[in-house]
Design an enzyme around this catalytic site. Structure first.
Site, PDB file in Angstrom:
ATOM      1  N   HIS A 240      72.842 -85.714-119.313  1.00 13.82           N
ATOM      2  CA  HIS A 240      71.267 -85.629-119.040  1.00 13.82           C
ATOM      3  C   HIS A 240      70.764 -84.366-119.820  1.00 13.82           C
ATOM      4  CE1 HIS A 240      67.594 -86.291-116.837  1.00 13.82           C
ATOM      5  NE2 HIS A 240      67.889 -85.003-116.310  1.00 13.82           N
TER       6      HIS A 240
ATOM      7  N   GLU B 280      74.550 -79.535-114.110  1.00 15.26           N
ATOM      8  CA  GLU B 280      75.486 -80.878-114.770  1.00 15.26           C
ATOM      9  C   GLU B 280      76.924 -80.352-115.234  1.00 15.26           C
ATOM     10  OE1 GLU B 280      74.767 -84.605-117.550  1.00 15.26           O
ATOM     11  OE2 GLU B 280      73.647 -82.890-118.081  1.00 15.26           O
TER      12      GLU B 280
ATOM     13  N   LYS C 167      68.658 -85.342-125.797  1.00 12.62           N
ATOM     14  CA  LYS C 167      67.446 -85.088-125.663  1.00 12.62           C
ATOM     15  C   LYS C 167      67.047 -83.960-126.688  1.00 12.62           C
ATOM     16  CE  LYS C 167      66.686 -85.937-120.629  1.00 12.62           C
ATOM     17  NZ  LYS C 167      68.264 -86.741-120.493  1.00 12.62           N
TER      18      LYS C 167
ATOM     19  N   CYS D 240      63.233 -88.912-113.558  1.00  7.94           N
ATOM     20  CA  CYS D 240      63.953 -88.919-114.700  1.00  7.94           C
ATOM     21  C   CYS D 240      65.289 -89.617-114.538  1.00  7.94           C
ATOM     22  CB  CYS D 240      64.357 -87.383-115.027  1.00  7.94           C
ATOM     23  SG  CYS D 240      63.054 -86.495-115.249  1.00  7.94           S
TER      24      CYS D 240
ATOM     25  N   PHE E 281      63.751 -85.198-110.562  1.00  8.90           N
ATOM     26  CA  PHE E 281      63.134 -84.701-109.459  1.00  8.90           C
ATOM     27  C   PHE E 281      63.312 -85.438-108.176  1.00  8.90           C
ATOM     28  CE2 PHE E 281      59.720 -82.049-111.777  1.00  8.90           C
ATOM     29  CZ  PHE E 281      60.602 -81.217-112.445  1.00  8.90           C
TER      30      PHE E 281
ATOM     31  N   HIS F 287      62.376 -85.184-123.849  1.00 11.82           N
ATOM     32  CA  HIS F 287      62.866 -85.803-122.517  1.00 11.82           C
ATOM     33  C   HIS F 287      61.569 -86.956-122.127  1.00 11.82           C
ATOM     34  CE1 HIS F 287      63.896 -86.667-118.589  1.00 11.82           C
ATOM     35  NE2 HIS F 287      64.140 -85.233-117.969  1.00 11.82           N
TER      36      HIS F 287
END
Length: 412
Positions: A303, A314, A335, A163, A400, A340
């Site tokens: 994010h 975050e 998002k 991502c 990830f 996403h």
């Protein structure tokens, strides 16, 4: 410190909110959601537990030639749609092909092509597998489609970092322009993973929201009731060039790219470092590493996937970077509207960050009804005017594998 100024002269997108960048931006500002119930027959056939996603608003078949949709995986279709729009938006500049490059990204690549081909092999035998299967499923397929369509010969690179992918592609494009590899680069990313296997897999790891009864409110960054992300699809592209090249051709400039940075957690394959230390380093490097101060940052596109653990991590990283001054920086978690887009997320969020500066308007975070008390920051819930003067904004992407990528932009 960098020696060249790098600017943004074109934007393009196809997303769950709109078939182009401007329609997407307008829908974002209006508070729209791109999440809808999936009507495909495979949802019931395979008993998929999550029955909604954020699908592209405009099908590629309505934009591309039939031969293109037949020979390109959906991830490449989204890429080509976004890149062509960005190139046209930049004025379709005349450039020596050897000075024109592509830095693209995807998180998964041609998953539809790969799995459709496997079905064909199992059900109909090897002679019925399409000869274009490998070129279509390659992760570098989208970059290749763009460079062949637009004639870019300075290199067509592909980043695959989950991502964080397309934010990393923008950071790479900045570095490649600084290094003199090209005068102009199209950067961004695309993803087309609304397929039963990725959905089943993400559901199995408890990563997706389970709000099947109300898709539009399922993505809820920072809310106490957030329960996972909403899978989205699409593509986004920006045209970057040296300021010298842009001014010489009289280009319109949206924003300047301050810089970009990439770090890694070395912590866990799916979970973020709970303290966010490496993510914090990326934010600091993206701003201070290029001669600016953290006090210049006036807006953050987070994010913010709407996962219980990720949003907290975050926030801790942001607190580490900005301290008490974080309370005065408007944060947007877009998002909530788009879902996403995985490897395409950083591209569309870069466009949102660029337009926030260009129009001095921070976009809203929808579906935030009760903010998590552990996340004490100024989350924008309605379009908000940003102040006059020179402003810096950052866009965060984390993926990830512990991949962290941050890119920073400035008003012009």
């Amino acid at each position: 410190m960098s020696s060249k100024r790098i600017v943004v002269t074109g934007i393009g997108a196809t997303s769950p909110l709109g078939g182009n960048a401007r329609d997407t931006w307008a829908a974002l500002l209006s508070g729209a959601s791109g999440a809808t119930t999936l009507e495909q027959e495979w949802v019931a056939k395979w008993e998929i537990p999550i029955t909604f996603a954020a699908q592209a608003k405009v099908p590629s078949s309505e934009v591309l030639e039939r031969i293109e949709t037949k020979r390109l995986d959906p991830s490449s279709q989204f890429a080509l749609t976004a890149a062509r729009e960005a190139w046209a938006d930049a004025g379709s500049p005349e450039v020596v092909p050897e000075r024109f490059g592509v830095d693209w990204a995807t998180g998964i690549g041609g998953v539809w092509t790969l799995l459709d081909a496997w079905d064909t092999l199992r059900e109909r035998g090897p002679r019925r597998v399409l000869p274009m299967t490998v070129p279509m499923l390659m992760p570098n397929g989208p970059a290749a489609a763009i460079e062949m369509s637009l004639g870019a010969r300075a290199g067509a690179r592909t980043v695959v970092s989950a991502c964080a992918s397309s934010t990393e592609s923008i950071a790479n494009a900045y570095d490649h322009l600084q290094a003199g590899y090209a005068d102009i680069i199209i950067a961004g990313g695309s993803e087309a993973a609304i397929h039963p296997l990725p959905i089943a897999s993400f559901a199995a790891m408890q990563a997706l929201s389970k709000r099947n009864d109300d898709p539009a409110t399922a993505s809820r960054p920072y809310d106490v009731t957030r329960d996972g992300f909403v899978l989205g699809e699409g593509g986004a592209a920006i045209v970057l060039e040296t300021e010298e090249h842009a001014l010489a051709r009289g280009a319109r400039i949206y924003a300047e790219v301050v810089g970009g940075a990439v770090t890694s957690d070395a912590y866990h394959i799916t979970a973020p470092d709970p303290e966010g230390s490496a993510a914090a380093r990326a934010m600091i490097a993206a701003v201070e590493g290029f001669g600016y101060s953290l006090s210049d940052v006036a807006h953050i596109n987070a994010h913010a996937t709407s996962t219980p653990v990720g949003d907290i991590a975050e926030f801790k990283a942001l607190r580490h970077v900005f301290g008490d001054s974080l309370a005065g920086i408007p944060v947007s978690a877009t998002k909530a509207s788009t879902g996403h887009l995985l490897g395409g997320a950083g591209g569309i969020e870069a466009i949102f960050t660029i337009l926030a500066l260009h129009e001095r308007t921070a976009p809203p975070t929808i579906n935030l009804t009760e903010q998590d008390p552990e996340i004490d920051m100024d989350v924008v819930t309605a379009p908000r005017t940003l102040p006059d003067g020179d402003l810096v904004a950052i866009s965060n992407s984390f993926g990830f594998g512990g991949h962290n990528a941050v890119v920073a932009f400035k008003t012009v």
